[in-house]
Design a protein around this motif. Structure first.
Motif, PDB file in Angstrom:
ATOM      1  N   THR A 538      -4.856  10.549   6.127  1.00  0.00           N
ATOM      2  CA  THR A 538      -5.955  10.360   5.182  1.00  0.00           C
ATOM      3  C   THR A 538      -5.478   9.722   3.884  1.00  0.00           C
ATOM      4  O   THR A 538      -6.296   9.234   3.110  1.00  0.00           O
ATOM      5  CB  THR A 538      -6.632  11.698   4.856  1.00  0.00           C
ATOM      6  OG1 THR A 538      -5.658  12.593   4.278  1.00  0.00           O
ATOM      7  CG2 THR A 538      -7.215  12.330   6.106  1.00  0.00           C
ATOM      8  N   TYR A 539      -4.169   9.728   3.650  1.00  0.00           N
ATOM      9  CA  TYR A 539      -3.590   9.155   2.422  1.00  0.00           C
ATOM     10  C   TYR A 539      -2.317   8.417   2.796  1.00  0.00           C
ATOM     11  O   TYR A 539      -1.446   8.974   3.467  1.00  0.00           O
ATOM     12  CB  TYR A 539      -3.275  10.267   1.415  1.00  0.00           C
ATOM     13  CG  TYR A 539      -2.612   9.793   0.129  1.00  0.00           C
ATOM     14  CD1 TYR A 539      -3.322   9.739  -1.057  1.00  0.00           C
ATOM     15  CD2 TYR A 539      -1.272   9.404   0.096  1.00  0.00           C
ATOM     16  CE1 TYR A 539      -2.726   9.315  -2.239  1.00  0.00           C
ATOM     17  CE2 TYR A 539      -0.669   8.962  -1.069  1.00  0.00           C
ATOM     18  CZ  TYR A 539      -1.397   8.921  -2.231  1.00  0.00           C
ATOM     19  OH  TYR A 539      -0.807   8.491  -3.401  1.00  0.00           O
ATOM     20  N   ILE A 540      -2.217   7.168   2.369  1.00  0.00           N
ATOM     21  CA  ILE A 540      -0.965   6.432   2.523  1.00  0.00           C
ATOM     22  C   ILE A 540      -0.799   5.497   1.337  1.00  0.00           C
ATOM     23  O   ILE A 540      -1.747   4.818   0.916  1.00  0.00           O
ATOM     24  CB  ILE A 540      -0.914   5.649   3.849  1.00  0.00           C
ATOM     25  CG1 ILE A 540       0.473   5.011   4.023  1.00  0.00           C
ATOM     26  CG2 ILE A 540      -2.012   4.619   3.952  1.00  0.00           C
ATOM     27  CD1 ILE A 540       0.740   4.461   5.402  1.00  0.00           C
ATOM     28  N   SER A 541       0.379   5.485   0.771  1.00  0.00           N
ATOM     29  CA  SER A 541       0.693   4.624  -0.361  1.00  0.00           C
ATOM     30  C   SER A 541       1.821   3.681   0.025  1.00  0.00           C
ATOM     31  O   SER A 541       2.904   4.129   0.422  1.00  0.00           O
ATOM     32  CB  SER A 541       1.097   5.454  -1.584  1.00  0.00           C
ATOM     33  OG  SER A 541       1.458   4.611  -2.665  1.00  0.00           O
ATOM     34  N   LEU A 542       1.550   2.380  -0.086  1.00  0.00           N
ATOM     35  CA  LEU A 542       2.534   1.331   0.177  1.00  0.00           C
ATOM     36  C   LEU A 542       2.752   0.502  -1.081  1.00  0.00           C
ATOM     37  O   LEU A 542       3.003  -0.698  -1.014  1.00  0.00           O
ATOM     38  CB  LEU A 542       2.057   0.456   1.337  1.00  0.00           C
ATOM     39  CG  LEU A 542       1.795   1.193   2.655  1.00  0.00           C
ATOM     40  CD1 LEU A 542       1.123   0.271   3.662  1.00  0.00           C
ATOM     41  CD2 LEU A 542       3.089   1.748   3.229  1.00  0.00           C
ATOM     42  N   PHE A 543       2.653   1.145  -2.205  1.00  0.00           N
ATOM     43  CA  PHE A 543       2.800   0.482  -3.496  1.00  0.00           C
ATOM     44  C   PHE A 543       4.203  -0.127  -3.607  1.00  0.00           C
ATOM     45  O   PHE A 543       5.203   0.545  -3.470  1.00  0.00           O
ATOM     46  CB  PHE A 543       2.571   1.502  -4.607  1.00  0.00           C
ATOM     47  CG  PHE A 543       2.609   0.927  -6.000  1.00  0.00           C
ATOM     48  CD1 PHE A 543       2.457  -0.427  -6.237  1.00  0.00           C
ATOM     49  CD2 PHE A 543       2.777   1.764  -7.094  1.00  0.00           C
ATOM     50  CE1 PHE A 543       2.479  -0.946  -7.508  1.00  0.00           C
ATOM     51  CE2 PHE A 543       2.798   1.270  -8.372  1.00  0.00           C
ATOM     52  CZ  PHE A 543       2.655  -0.092  -8.587  1.00  0.00           C
ATOM     53  N   GLY A 544       4.269  -1.423  -3.850  1.00  0.00           N
ATOM     54  CA  GLY A 544       5.547  -2.092  -4.035  1.00  0.00           C
ATOM     55  C   GLY A 544       6.268  -2.459  -2.755  1.00  0.00           C
ATOM     56  O   GLY A 544       7.394  -2.957  -2.813  1.00  0.00           O
ATOM     57  N   CYS A 545       5.652  -2.262  -1.594  1.00  0.00           N
ATOM     58  CA  CYS A 545       6.269  -2.667  -0.319  1.00  0.00           C
ATOM     59  C   CYS A 545       5.885  -4.128  -0.047  1.00  0.00           C
ATOM     60  O   CYS A 545       4.963  -4.419   0.741  1.00  0.00           O
ATOM     61  CB  CYS A 545       5.794  -1.754   0.807  1.00  0.00           C
ATOM     62  SG  CYS A 545       6.197  -0.009   0.562  1.00  0.00           S
ATOM     63  N   TYR A 546       6.562  -5.036  -0.708  1.00  0.00           N
ATOM     64  CA  TYR A 546       6.127  -6.428  -0.733  1.00  0.00           C
ATOM     65  C   TYR A 546       6.463  -7.187   0.550  1.00  0.00           C
ATOM     66  O   TYR A 546       6.014  -8.327   0.735  1.00  0.00           O
ATOM     67  CB  TYR A 546       6.720  -7.148  -1.941  1.00  0.00           C
ATOM     68  CG  TYR A 546       8.224  -7.123  -2.025  1.00  0.00           C
ATOM     69  CD1 TYR A 546       9.000  -8.118  -1.428  1.00  0.00           C
ATOM     70  CD2 TYR A 546       8.884  -6.109  -2.717  1.00  0.00           C
ATOM     71  CE1 TYR A 546      10.376  -8.103  -1.505  1.00  0.00           C
ATOM     72  CE2 TYR A 546      10.263  -6.077  -2.796  1.00  0.00           C
ATOM     73  CZ  TYR A 546      11.005  -7.081  -2.196  1.00  0.00           C
ATOM     74  OH  TYR A 546      12.370  -7.055  -2.280  1.00  0.00           O
ATOM     75  N   HIS A 547       7.238  -6.593   1.456  1.00  0.00           N
ATOM     76  CA  HIS A 547       7.531  -7.258   2.729  1.00  0.00           C
ATOM     77  C   HIS A 547       6.398  -7.097   3.743  1.00  0.00           C
ATOM     78  O   HIS A 547       6.384  -7.788   4.764  1.00  0.00           O
ATOM     79  CB  HIS A 547       8.826  -6.706   3.331  1.00  0.00           C
ATOM     80  CG  HIS A 547      10.062  -7.193   2.638  1.00  0.00           C
ATOM     81  ND1 HIS A 547      10.412  -8.524   2.584  1.00  0.00           N
ATOM     82  CD2 HIS A 547      11.030  -6.518   1.958  1.00  0.00           C
ATOM     83  CE1 HIS A 547      11.545  -8.656   1.902  1.00  0.00           C
ATOM     84  NE2 HIS A 547      11.940  -7.453   1.519  1.00  0.00           N
ATOM     85  N   ILE A 548       5.465  -6.211   3.470  1.00  0.00           N
ATOM     86  CA  ILE A 548       4.361  -5.970   4.399  1.00  0.00           C
ATOM     87  C   ILE A 548       3.320  -7.069   4.233  1.00  0.00           C
ATOM     88  O   ILE A 548       2.846  -7.338   3.126  1.00  0.00           O
ATOM     89  CB  ILE A 548       3.740  -4.590   4.154  1.00  0.00           C
ATOM     90  CG1 ILE A 548       4.746  -3.498   4.518  1.00  0.00           C
ATOM     91  CG2 ILE A 548       2.452  -4.415   4.952  1.00  0.00           C
ATOM     92  CD1 ILE A 548       4.266  -2.111   4.242  1.00  0.00           C
ATOM     93  N   THR A 549       2.959  -7.691   5.342  1.00  0.00           N
ATOM     94  CA  THR A 549       1.974  -8.772   5.324  1.00  0.00           C
ATOM     95  C   THR A 549       0.751  -8.467   6.182  1.00  0.00           C
ATOM     96  O   THR A 549      -0.222  -9.221   6.137  1.00  0.00           O
ATOM     97  CB  THR A 549       2.621 -10.078   5.832  1.00  0.00           C
ATOM     98  OG1 THR A 549       3.108  -9.883   7.170  1.00  0.00           O
ATOM     99  CG2 THR A 549       3.768 -10.494   4.922  1.00  0.00           C
ATOM    100  N   ASN A 550       0.791  -7.376   6.944  1.00  0.00           N
ATOM    101  CA  ASN A 550      -0.328  -7.066   7.832  1.00  0.00           C
ATOM    102  C   ASN A 550      -0.506  -5.555   7.913  1.00  0.00           C
ATOM    103  O   ASN A 550       0.396  -4.841   8.349  1.00  0.00           O
ATOM    104  CB  ASN A 550      -0.086  -7.642   9.227  1.00  0.00           C
ATOM    105  CG  ASN A 550      -1.229  -7.384  10.171  1.00  0.00           C
ATOM    106  OD1 ASN A 550      -2.354  -7.112   9.739  1.00  0.00           O
ATOM    107  ND2 ASN A 550      -0.967  -7.461  11.469  1.00  0.00           N
ATOM    108  N   ILE A 551      -1.664  -5.067   7.492  1.00  0.00           N
ATOM    109  CA  ILE A 551      -1.943  -3.627   7.543  1.00  0.00           C
ATOM    110  C   ILE A 551      -2.992  -3.300   8.598  1.00  0.00           C
ATOM    111  O   ILE A 551      -3.496  -2.179   8.639  1.00  0.00           O
ATOM    112  CB  ILE A 551      -2.424  -3.111   6.173  1.00  0.00           C
ATOM    113  CG1 ILE A 551      -3.736  -3.800   5.789  1.00  0.00           C
ATOM    114  CG2 ILE A 551      -1.371  -3.298   5.111  1.00  0.00           C
ATOM    115  CD1 ILE A 551      -4.454  -3.103   4.668  1.00  0.00           C
TER     116      ILE A 551
END
Length: 681
Positions: A538-551
């Motif tokens: 219900t909660y996920i934080s990917l703040f600053g994960c700049y290599h991620i291009t597809n969620i």
């Protein structure tokens, strides 16, 4: 004849769930629905459900905390529909006047829990509530600055014979003797009182506390930030604390002498909060560990590195933690946040000795390595919550092992763990295959025994494949036709049928909260693993994960997401594009909070799609590039009604970010959307 049959069939097809369930059953079902959904979605279904949703039994507990735009008219209209109200929380609803509070006194005689902290209630209104609600069990009027009549307040509190919990606040222009008499009368007359909160109370003295503690029914005492107390005060009242089970005194000036006195007298202590007590060391913790073996909850967190008192965080070391591990083996909760001198030795000892540990908070313990996390995953299989943020030496191997072994974990915070590069949970699939293999062998042997069929299945003759496909084929080869195996004279075995006929189930972790902020080496493959094995997020934080291009894998599989943080730092911009937002709009129906700050590749049209499709969205932060305030507000406003927004224009010309004088304006926008919660009640 045919026409009559068609009419009968049509009438049967027009029947709804209301034709099969009576009012009592529907109301019982509605009682499990959140109040916001009950007031919005349920009431819009049909007129019958609309009328049932106003049943007084559904509105016994109401929480309106921090509703800063709540008016007296709205509140009174709401109270009129809740004659059986038992719980009411109005924390920081400072827009309400005495008119609303007097209405509570008249209309809510069954009220048992009342939280009016931070409101503008006056003496007269509070006294009216205390007189009109004699069944009160919990009362919190902390921060009510207009309550100044100490004598009248004390007289009114005495009449609350059913009071179990009270939060005392400072009373202006009240002498120590008068305040002591108030507390003494409350302790003497409120025989059921068990919880007392004196947080930030400057009127409290050692004499008053000693008088209160003579009442043996007080088992929980909270006195955080009571800086007027010192060691001599605790020593003088130490003998009266022997019935205390929960003691909370964070942000105080007590030293090891006070802890020694508490440990000697409070032998039944189970809960101890010493957060940010800068003068506590291993000596005092050792006294607690040796004399209070029942302690299950221990909070000894220090000051965070950003605090002005970070030099005091090093008082507690592995020595104290090891004493706790050996003396308090029933420990369930341990908070050592910002204890910079706690290393692997203390955490490993805790894991080995305290196998029932459920919550560990070790944020900022920079000396911890994979050795600590491996020990936790091997010995503490019942872990529910782990915070290892800023533990910069941890790697992917230990985190993967933690998630694999501790299958009950609900919350994982690993922000700023830069060495976490990948999340691989495929070993869960192998464990599930082995478990299913063992179950099928057992069931088949039981089936053979009950049906006189000689199957002779030996676990040594069947091996588990190295891949999921091989394992599935192997198990499928062992399948038995249940219809042919069981005779018609034997009772059906439901569990057996399910195990034999259902496909190999995909293992699912129960984790709901995951924070991977600034784990900058995480890539798309990690999200695929998380989406596959953690669909209940219900909660996920990917703040600053700049290599991620597809969620897309996350939003497609984790359909219950309520909080999604995709923000980007200004040093490393995110490469997420509009396709991500369209996926969010399509799958994230329950989304409430969306963070997109610093992401410059999103267009206004994609953001508008999210706002329009995600009807539960409450708050959103987004950064636009080169757009004006009027165009942003006008476009978003057509999709949803906006109750608040704040816009900040920033032109960054710092060389470290590669900006120039011609860099377009970055517009940071914070939206809060109108939920129409009160309007439909």
């Amino acid at each position: 004849m045919e026409m009559q049959e068609e009419n009968i069939m049509q009438e049967e097809t027009e029947q709804t769930i209301n034709d099969y369930l009576d009012d009592i059953l529907l109301i019982e079902i509605f009682s499990y629905i959140p109040r916001k959904d009950l007031s919005r979605s349920v009431r819009q279904t049909c007129k019958y459900w609309h009328d049932l949703s106003f049943d007084s039994s559904l509105w016994r507990r109401i929480s309106l905390n921090k509703q800063k735009k709540l008016t007296d008219e709205q509140f009174i209209r709401l109270i009129d529909t809740c004659p059986m109200l038992t719980t009411l929380r109005l924390e920081q609803c400072y827009t309400l006047s005495d008119r609303s509070f007097n209405y509570i006194a008249c209309q809510c005689p069954h009220l048992r829990t009342l939280d009016i902290s931070g409101t503008s209630i006056s003496d007269i209104a509070l006294l009216a509530i205390l007189a009109g609600c004699p069944m009160l069990r919990s009362l919190n009027f902390f921060g009510c600055r207009n309550v100044v009549s100490s004598i009248a307040l004390g007289a009114a509190l005495v009449n609350l014979k059913h009071l179990l919990e009270i939060h005392f606040d400072n009373v202006i222009n009240c002498s120590d003797d008068v305040y002591a008499s108030i507390i003494a009368n409350v302790a003497e007359n409120c025989k059921l009182l068990s919880v007392v909160d004196f947080k930030k109370n400057q009127n409290l003295t050692a004499k008053s506390l000693h008088t209160l503690m003579k009442a043996r029914h007080i088992v929980r005492l909270m006195m955080g930030e009571c800086l007027q107390f010192d060691d001599d005060d605790i020593i003088s009242i130490g003998s009266s604390l022997k019935y205390i089970v929960r003691l909370e005194m964070p942000d105080t000036n007590f030293t090891d002498k006070s802890l020694a006195e508490i440990a000697y007298n409070c032998r039944g202590l189970e809960h101890l909060d010493l957060a940010r007590c800068r003068y506590i060391s291993d000596v005092g913790i050792r006294c607690i560990a040796q004399n209070c073996p029942r302690v299950r909850h221990l909070n000894v967190r220090g000051f965070h590195s950003s605090s002005a008192h970070n030099e005091s965080s090093g008082n507690l070391t592995d020595v104290g933690i090891c004493h706790v591990a050996h003396g308090c083996k029933q420990l369930h909760y341990l908070n050592v946040t910002a204890c910079l001198n706690v290393t692997d030795s203390g955490i490993v000892t805790t894991a080995i000795c305290c196998n029932d540990l459920k919550v560990l908070k070790a944020r900022g313990c920079i000396c911890l390595t994979d050795r600590s996390i491996v020990a936790l995953s091997d010995y503490c299989r019942h872990l529910l919550e782990v915070n290892i943020s800023e533990c910069i030496q941890l790697t992917s191997q230990s985190v993967n092992r933690l998630l694999t072994n501790c299958k009950k974990i609900r919350q994982l915070k690993a922000a700023t763990c830069h060495r976490i590069q990948f999340i691989n949970l495929d070993s869960l699939r192998d464990d599930s295959a082995a478990c299913c293999h063992e179950s099928r062998i057992r069931v088949m042997n039981e089936t053979a025994d009950s049906c006189d069929v000689n199957l002779n299945v030996d676990r040594s003759e069947v091996t588990i494949g190295t891949s999921l496909e091989q394992t599935t084929d192997c198990l499928s080869a062992m399948s038995v036709d249940c219809n042919e195996t069981y005779s018609t004279n034997e009772p059906a075995k439901t569990d057996t049928f399910l195990i034999l006929k259902c496909p190999l189930l995909k293992p699912v972790l129960t984790i709901k909260h995951m924070d991977l902020s600034f784990c900058s080496k995480i890539k798309n493959e990690c999200l695929l693993q998380i989406a596959t094995y953690c669909p209940l997020l219900t909660y996920i934080s990917l703040f600053g994960c700049y290599h991620i291009t597809n969620i897309s894998p996350i939003v497609e599989h984790c359909t219950k997401l309520e909080h999604l943080n995709l923000a980007s730092s200004r040093a490393h911009r995110s490469q997420l594009a509009d396709t991500c937002l369209y996926a969010i709009a399509k799958y994230c129906f329950y989304l409430k909070h969306l963070e997109l700050s610093g992401c410059l590749h999103f267009t206004l049209h994609a953001v508008q799609a999210v706002v329009q499709k995600c009807q539960n969205l409450i708050e959103m932060r987004v950064t636009f590039l080169g757009l004006t305030e009027s165009s942003i507000v006008a476009t978003i406003g057509t999709a949803r009604q906006i109750s608040f927004y704040r816009i900040t224009d920033k032109v960054f010309q710092r060389k470290r970010y590669g900006a120039t004088a011609n860099t377009p304006v970055e517009t940071d926008v914070h939206f809060i959307f109108d939920q129409h919660t009160l309007g439909s009640m």
